[in-house]
Design an enzyme around this catalytic site. Sequence first.
Site, PDB file in Angstrom:
ATOM      1  CB  ILE A  37      14.930  -2.753   9.466  1.00  0.00           C
ATOM      2  CG1 ILE A  37      14.231  -3.424   8.278  1.00  0.00           C
ATOM      3  CG2 ILE A  37      16.050  -3.636   9.993  1.00  0.00           C
ATOM      4  CD1 ILE A  37      15.152  -3.868   7.167  1.00  0.00           C
ATOM      5  CG  ASP A  38      14.000   2.824  11.081  1.00  0.00           C
ATOM      6  OD1 ASP A  38      13.460   2.285  12.063  1.00  0.00           O
ATOM      7  OD2 ASP A  38      14.859   3.719  11.178  1.00  0.00           O
ATOM      8  CE  LYS A  39       6.515   3.638   4.278  1.00  0.00           C
ATOM      9  NZ  LYS A  39       5.363   4.562   4.352  1.00  0.00           N
TER      10      LYS A  39
END
Length: 216
Positions: free
Chosen positions: A18-20
């Site tokens: 998942i995105d940072k």
Amino acid sequence: FKSLSKMDTIRPGIVHRIDKETSGLILIAKNDQFHDKLSKQFENRKTRKRYLAVVHGEVEPMTDTIDVPLGKHPTKRDGYAVRWDAIGKPSVTVFHVREIYDDFTLVELDLKTGRTHQIRLHLQHLGYPIVGDDIYGGKHLKISDIVPRGVDCNRDRLECVIKRQALHASYLSFTHPITDAPSEFTAPLHGDMAVLVKLLRKHRFKKASTLFLKVR
């Protein structure tokens, strides 16, 4: 773990990430065989992913499909944007409003494709950027941005409620690589995002859908 798959040497074991600064579920494989089987499910869109986001504005309609192509940003290195040209790739997100507050909304998002920054870009495109997502139009919230003036909340009103995008990977389903059985996993809201939702429910709540979300 004593061992992880080595198909991705930069991120050993990571099948789904998942995105940072997004919280929630990720998927890790302990060997290359299972990593390959799971990766193919994602490539062939045999998995389901759902997210929760708190956005600026009161979203309408209550449910809809966002079908807007996305691709690399034309000028910003490592950036992404809505692209209506040949560069843009089909990107589809279905959203459902779960709770509406004064000036904010809690939405659930079902990804039909898996483009980089898809949810963040799609919501920005609709005019409802994610709270805390300063790359795509969101703003960080202080206690004073939620709690009405004159109401005592026993907290520093200048305290920042959430210092990241208010986006949470809440649900993931796939076929188990050994048993072929359907596998489902959920992650309740917790930490800073749970605090944000609790404050909005207490001080800005307007209405909710039939689904009541647990927080911890």
